[in-house]
Design a protein around this motif. Sequence first.
Motif, PDB file in Angstrom:
ATOM      1  N   GLU A   1      -6.517  -4.225  -6.435  1.00  0.00           N
ATOM      2  CA  GLU A   1      -5.322  -4.469  -5.618  1.00  0.00           C
ATOM      3  C   GLU A   1      -4.068  -4.572  -6.474  1.00  0.00           C
ATOM      4  OE1 GLU A   1      -4.841  -8.440  -3.909  1.00  0.00           O
ATOM      5  OE2 GLU A   1      -6.555  -9.112  -5.076  1.00  0.00           O
TER       6      GLU A   1
ATOM      7  N   GLU B   1       0.820  -1.198   0.000  1.00  0.00           N
ATOM      8  CA  GLU B   1       0.000   0.000   0.000  1.00  0.00           C
ATOM      9  C   GLU B   1       0.862   1.259   0.000  1.00  0.00           C
ATOM     10  OE1 GLU B   1      -3.593   0.226  -0.001  1.00  0.00           O
ATOM     11  OE2 GLU B   1      -3.269  -1.804  -0.729  1.00  0.00           O
TER      12      GLU B   1
ATOM     13  N   VAL C   1      -5.168   1.971  -5.906  1.00  0.00           N
ATOM     14  CA  VAL C   1      -6.112   0.972  -5.392  1.00  0.00           C
ATOM     15  C   VAL C   1      -7.336   1.661  -4.798  1.00  0.00           C
ATOM     16  CG1 VAL C   1      -6.464  -0.816  -3.633  1.00  0.00           C
ATOM     17  CG2 VAL C   1      -4.365  -0.801  -4.992  1.00  0.00           C
TER      18      VAL C   1
ATOM     19  N   TYR D   1      -1.854  -4.035 -11.424  1.00  0.00           N
ATOM     20  CA  TYR D   1      -2.989  -4.064 -10.507  1.00  0.00           C
ATOM     21  C   TYR D   1      -4.103  -4.940 -11.070  1.00  0.00           C
ATOM     22  CZ  TYR D   1      -0.667  -0.029  -8.529  1.00  0.00           C
ATOM     23  OH  TYR D   1       0.261   0.794  -7.974  1.00  0.00           O
TER      24      TYR D   1
END
Lengths: 156, 97
Positions: free
Chosen positions: A87, A70, A76, A98
């Motif tokens: 994700e 993250e 995201v 992603y």
Amino acid sequence: VNADRWHQVDTILKKALERDGCDRAGFLDRVCDSDPSLREEVEALIVAYERAGSFLESTILKISDGAEAEASGTPVGRALGHYDVKELVGSGGMSNVYLAEDRRLGRRVAIKLLPPDFTTDAERVRRFAQEARAASALNHPNIITIYEIVPRDRVH
Amino acid sequence: MPEAISMLSAEGARKVSIEDAPILGHEPATDILALDDAMNALEAVDPRKCRIVELRFIGGLSIEETAEVLEISTATVEREWRSAKAWLYQAMTEGKA
């Protein structure tokens, strides 16, 4: 580069790279005996190979299952055009990949985000994508297809 | 079935920079456009090597997987790969020494 000449250089280069030290020098002495420029070409390529190190050794595409990274500013949870980004699933030397959902077609896609520098020249990116697509035409499960290129001004 | 992928040039791409992404290694990024030029030149004289580089570098296949896809031996892939690396590295560094 002339293809016939390259074939000749390549044949010797591949054999030379399988040998080392004196063995390699002796081999080059024998096969390039009458052609010093051939030896020069092969030796320059051996030097290039030795300097290349990890060049090309990590794919630009690495899919790692469920990697949770993250980073701040991650896309995201955001929408990129008609894709909902779900994700981060992998990273390569130049880009992140992603998992996203294509709202128009209702299917899951992998989205590869390239750094802006790589996408300023649309024509060259298009050609690069074409090559990747050609590779994917082999239909191997590990090969990912380039699906679409969305110009910057169409992404919100 | 192959996954689909999309290249997007987006604000998101700007923010998720290579440097910031925590799971990336420290290898310098390859200049993809220079590589594209070099691969086009390589394809003109040796299409098979170009194919191998596409499969390995772009497609992310291993030596074994590449051998399987192209229906050649792993030893051949390894030899071709070494030669292709030398060729491309030379093409991309010529005149920059």
